[in-house]
Design an enzyme around this catalytic site. Structure first.
Site, PDB file in Angstrom:
ATOM      1  CE1 TYR A 123      33.993  44.870  33.823  1.00 21.62           C
ATOM      2  CE2 TYR A 123      36.300  44.603  34.410  1.00 21.62           C
ATOM      3  CZ  TYR A 123      35.093  44.058  34.024  1.00 21.62           C
ATOM      4  OH  TYR A 123      34.995  42.694  33.846  1.00 21.62           O
ATOM      5  CB  SER A 124      32.911  50.124  39.193  1.00 21.49           C
ATOM      6  OG  SER A 124      32.911  51.492  38.829  1.00 21.49           O
ATOM      7  CG  LEU A 181      45.802  58.201  45.702  1.00 22.78           C
ATOM      8  CD1 LEU A 181      46.842  58.056  44.595  1.00 22.78           C
ATOM      9  CD2 LEU A 181      46.388  57.783  47.053  1.00 22.78           C
ATOM     10  CB  CYS A 195      43.012  55.196  38.116  1.00 23.56           C
ATOM     11  SG  CYS A 195      44.432  54.655  37.117  1.00 23.56           S
ATOM     12  CD1 TRP A 199      41.459  50.938  29.838  1.00 20.80           C
ATOM     13  CD2 TRP A 199      39.834  50.215  31.198  1.00 20.80           C
ATOM     14  NE1 TRP A 199      41.418  49.573  29.739  1.00 20.80           N
ATOM     15  CE2 TRP A 199      40.429  49.089  30.566  1.00 20.80           C
ATOM     16  CE3 TRP A 199      38.795  49.993  32.094  1.00 20.80           C
ATOM     17  CZ2 TRP A 199      40.011  47.789  30.801  1.00 20.80           C
ATOM     18  CZ3 TRP A 199      38.382  48.690  32.333  1.00 20.80           C
ATOM     19  CH2 TRP A 199      38.992  47.609  31.690  1.00 20.80           C
ATOM     20  N   GLY A 200      41.005  55.297  33.602  1.00 20.75           N
ATOM     21  CA  GLY A 200      41.123  56.736  33.829  1.00 20.75           C
ATOM     22  C   GLY A 200      39.835  57.532  33.727  1.00 20.75           C
ATOM     23  CB  THR A 243      45.986  50.856  36.943  1.00 18.41           C
ATOM     24  OG1 THR A 243      45.506  49.576  36.477  1.00 18.41           O
ATOM     25  CG2 THR A 243      46.971  51.389  35.911  1.00 18.41           C
ATOM     26  CD  GLN A 270      42.541  48.737  34.239  1.00 18.49           C
ATOM     27  OE1 GLN A 270      43.222  48.913  35.251  1.00 18.49           O
ATOM     28  NE2 GLN A 270      41.279  48.346  34.300  1.00 18.49           N
ATOM     29  CB  CYS A 283      28.280  38.962  38.127  1.00 20.03           C
ATOM     30  SG  CYS A 283      29.881  38.175  38.450  1.00 20.03           S
TER      31      CYS A 283
END
Length: 392
Positions: A146-147, A181, A185, A187-188, A206, A211, A363
């Site tokens: 999600y980025s 680290l 994070c 949904w991994g 998170t 998530q 956006c």
């Protein structure tokens, strides 16, 4: 600029022909700058259904514009094109009426209060990330990233996100056996990719319960630990640290604390990669609509904010901007959302549909206009002696 009377917009006028005085002035003095017409026939023109729209925007700025769209007061065939023009003409900086006062008050509030304190840290998780994994599973790529994707040499969203994940791993110079680290994070997806393809151990944190649960399931076959935890509570030492799309939730009052935490956790010869939305202007308040309805307490950092708060804590090695790729990413998410809506609408309502598409397309316009940037910064520890060579 002319001061408008709210009473002008409360009268009844035919929407298709005669516009109220407030609307005529609104178009002449603001929308003309962006080449946007009221009740025009181009894809980015605004179709007005309720003339109270103009007074609402004058009163509440971006909140009024967004809320009136959600409530069906106006429509636009291509919201992404509309916002590209609005933001490209910087109409967001030309607020009128009490909207200007409310924005100033919002900025003052952010200067005085910590909206991202520990007590409020989990709000964005509850409001945004916990609204249903089924929504994000339909909207995002298979890794559920999600980025912003990295669209260099990519033909679709899945490829763009895998390219971004691999770019991050290469920039961090990951090697088997390292401990990574992941602050924020999601949904991994990054944790899974790094563990699977680079053989590293990953600790991910998170502030979203949904998530955390799904990320733990997706990564259970690898040496990955997903925690529900705020970054300020972290302890230990790590070979590498990464933070993707999380810094926008940190807030001005906490920037120095954030970089201090990274400094404390990073080994002397380690590397840290920060992936964040950014803005060139330095302001104290974010977009009020996004903060109210999408990302509570969110604030996009400026270049100055990042530099001022990281200096002497971390050594800057690389600064990479690929902001236009976020436009492409958001349009791909929007397409997936639109196509999936027939299946999703049983869990949501029409108001959510209009709110979510307004968020995604506005956006996209934000990045297409170049008002928004997407930065990847690589840092080393100031006491380290390693050399670093940037990759793309």
């Amino acid at each position: 600029m002319t001061e408008y009377s709210f009473n002008d917009a409360e009268k009844s006028y035919p929407n298709s022909a005669t516009l109220p005085p407030l609307a005529r002035r609104f178009q002449q003095e603001l929308l003309d700058l962006a080449d946007v017409k009221l009740n025009g026939d181009r894809p980015w023109d605004i179709t007005v259904h309720d003339n109270r729209l103009f007074a609402r925007v004058a009163r509440s700025g971006s909140v009024g514009l967004g809320e009136s769209y959600i409530e069906g007061w106006w429509d636009c065939e291509r919201l992404d094109m509309l916002f590209t023009r609005i933001l490209g003409a910087q109409l967001n900086r030309k607020l009128i009426g009490t909207a200007r006062i409310k924005l100033a008050f919002s900025a003052l509030s952010h200067m005085m209060f910590n909206f991202q304190s520990l007590a409020r840290a989990y709000q964005v998780g509850e409001v945004h990330y916990d609204i249903g994994n089924q929504l994000y599973e339909r909207m995002l790529d298979p890794y559920m990233i999600y980025s912003c994707g990295y669209w260099k040499d990519a033909e679709n969203l899945a490829q763009a996100q895998e390219h971004k994940l691999d770019l991050i791993c290469r920039k961090l110079q990951l090697e088997p056996g390292m401990h990574l680290l992941d602050i924020g994070c999601g949904w991994g997806g990054l944790a899974l990719y790094a563990a699977k393809h680079y053989g590293v151990k990953v600790t991910g944190i998170t502030i979203s319960r949904e998530q955390q649960k799904l990320a733990a399931q997706l990564t259970h076959d690898y040496d990955v630990d997903i925690r529900l935890e705020d970054y300020r509570h972290l302890t230990g030492k790590f070979d590498r640290i990464v933070s993707v799309g999380m810094f926008e939730h940190v807030g001005r009052k906490n920037y120095r604390t954030y970089f201090d935490v990274v400094n404390r956790l990073l080994k002397k010869e380690g590397l840290f990669l920060l992936h964040t939305i950014g803005e060139e202007p330095t302001s104290d308040a974010g977009d009020r609509f996004i903060s109210k309805y999408i990302f509570p307490n969110g604030k996009v950092p400026s270049r100055k904010h990042i530099n001022d708060n990281s200096v002497d804590l971390l050594r800057l090695e690389d600064w990479h901007n690929f902001g236009p790729d976020y436009d492409t990413t958001l349009m791909a998410w929007a397409e997936n959302f639109e196509q999936s809506w027939p299946d999703l609408k049983q869990d949501y309502n029409d108001r959510f549909y209009r709110m979510w598409r307004y968020y995604l397309y506005s956006c996209a316009g934000y990045f297409r206009s170049r008002e928004g940037q997407l930065w990847q910064l690589v840092y080393s520890h100031p006491q380290g002696q390693r050399s670093y060579h940037s990759v793309r």
